[in-house]
Design a protein around this motif. Structure first.
Motif, PDB file in Angstrom:
ATOM      1  N   ARG A  54       3.910  72.974 -39.573  1.00 35.38           N
ATOM      2  CA  ARG A  54       2.778  72.300 -38.939  1.00 35.38           C
ATOM      3  C   ARG A  54       3.085  71.919 -37.489  1.00 35.38           C
ATOM      4  N   ALA A  55       4.358  71.949 -37.113  1.00 37.07           N
ATOM      5  CA  ALA A  55       4.757  71.560 -35.756  1.00 37.07           C
ATOM      6  C   ALA A  55       6.068  72.263 -35.415  1.00 37.07           C
TER       7      ALA A  55
ATOM      8  N   CYS B 208       2.208  76.855 -28.436  1.00 41.24           N
ATOM      9  CA  CYS B 208       1.999  76.191 -29.724  1.00 41.24           C
ATOM     10  C   CYS B 208       0.523  75.904 -29.949  1.00 41.24           C
TER      11      CYS B 208
ATOM     12  N   LYS C  63       1.393  71.898 -33.746  1.00 36.78           N
ATOM     13  CA  LYS C  63       1.671  70.811 -32.806  1.00 36.78           C
ATOM     14  C   LYS C  63       2.966  71.088 -32.029  1.00 36.78           C
TER      15      LYS C  63
ATOM     16  N   ALA D 213       7.628  64.493 -36.741  1.00 37.27           N
ATOM     17  CA  ALA D 213       6.519  65.276 -36.193  1.00 37.27           C
ATOM     18  C   ALA D 213       5.242  64.452 -36.113  1.00 37.27           C
TER      19      ALA D 213
ATOM     20  N   VAL E 246       9.923  70.879 -40.492  1.00 36.21           N
ATOM     21  CA  VAL E 246       9.640  71.080 -39.062  1.00 36.21           C
ATOM     22  C   VAL E 246      10.957  71.229 -38.313  1.00 36.21           C
TER      23      VAL E 246
END
Length: 332
Positions: free
Chosen positions: A35-36, A55, A61, A268, A5
């Motif tokens: 994922r983020a 986002c 995320k 994250a 991330v």
């Protein structure tokens, strides 16, 4: 695929320094399987809402943050020799309290601490430390500058200060951009992390989305500094590595510190900020005992009505009732 991330990212809201839009960054992060994604613009939170929405729309995320400018002394000091070069420090909102503290720090930096850059200081950081995760920063951070100058003992003192103020939320930040001084700093940071039992985190100092954007970003820097691309003596980035790299690229940079990559996922997960839209967020207003907000507003309006109109006719009464009904129907 190596999971990673990005936690050190600049958008176009890092004015004349970041190239990418929030939408471009979010979409590219999805392409990379992230994922983020964090946004850490220089000293400001102009892009926070747009980034959050981008986002969410992309399905990842959002992590709200800021790369703060930390004054070497007080944020109110303005000495040309001592205060022109603030330190860089990455702040991430862990929760709603942290998000509000970020906004407070960004506001104070502009209104009270502006001297070439919007600055905070350590006293303000300590005062607004709740809910914030801190990364030690890039090559312009206080810790990195001290290590580059051979002041390792002083660097330890600074690290210990941050560890005490942000317990369990302070990470030593590793970056690799083919800069010899930074590579040496990384070795020392890894050693200090092991010595002081502190976590590491790997970041890429992202100023544009893709590698091929480097030349366009170089033009942007020329606009910032009033130079042309043909001038040999001007500010420029070292190479074309300041983009959103894949997890595999990041893992290749730090084979000796796999925990630094794993900690990006950990951070994250720690960050849980939910922004609500479509609702009014009004400041609390204390009303006298025996009133609620609506009845007290009515009371004040009645006083004003009788003060301005003698006598009060049905026309004025009807108008007051209409205005108050509109206010209450809209949720104010």
């Amino acid at each position: 695929m190596t999971e990673f991330v990005h936690l050190h990212v600049h958008s176009e809201y890092s004015l004349l320094d970041g190239l990418s839009s929030c939408k471009e960054l979010a979409e590219r992060a999805v392409e990379l399987g992230n994922r983020a994604l964090a946004l850490t613009d220089h000293g400001v939170m102009y892009g926070a809402v747009q980034f959050y929405k981008a986002c969410r729309e992309a399905g990842i995320k959002p992590i709200s943050g800021m790369e703060a400018y930390v004054a070497p002394r007080s944020h109110r000091d303005r000495d040309a020799k001592l205060d022109r070069k603030p330190y860089h420090l990455v702040l991430l909102a862990q929760n709603d309290t942290g998000y509000h503290n970020l906004m407070r720090l960004a506001t104070i930096a502009q209104l009270e601490g502006f001297y070439y850059k919007p600055r905070v200081d350590k006293e303000l950081l300590a005062e607004h430390s709740d809910g914030l995760i801190v990364l030690s920063g890039c090559g312009s951070s206080e810790v990195s500058r001290l290590l580059q100058n051979g002041q390792s003992d002083q660097a330890r003192k600074v690290i210990n200060w941050y560890r005490d103020v942000f317990p369990g939320r302070y990470y030593l930040e590793l970056q690799e951009h083919d800069i010899p001084e930074l590579t040496q700093v990384n070795r020392q940071l890894i050693s200090l992390a092991r010595e002081l039992d502190l976590p590491l985190v790997a970041t890429n100092d992202t100023h544009y989305t893709r590698r091929e954007d480097a030349s366009i970003h170089d033009v942007l820097l020329c606009i910032q500094t009033g130079k042309t691309v043909t001038e040999p003596k001007r500010m420029r980035m070292n190479g074309d590595s300041f983009y959103l790299k894949s997890g595999e690229e990041m893992a290749a940079l730090f084979p000796e510190a796999p925990d630094a990559l794993a900690n990006t996922l950990r951070i994250a997960e720690m960050c849980q900020v939910e922004l609500e839209f479509g609702h009014y967020h009004l400041p609390p207003f204390q009303v006298p005992e025996g009133y609620d907000a609506q009845s007290y507003l009515r009371h004040l309006c009645e006083e004003g009505l009788h003060r301005k109109y003698t006598p009060v006719t049905p026309r004025e009464r009807e108008r007051l009732d209409y205005e108050l009904d509109i206010i209450h129907q809209m949720g104010f």
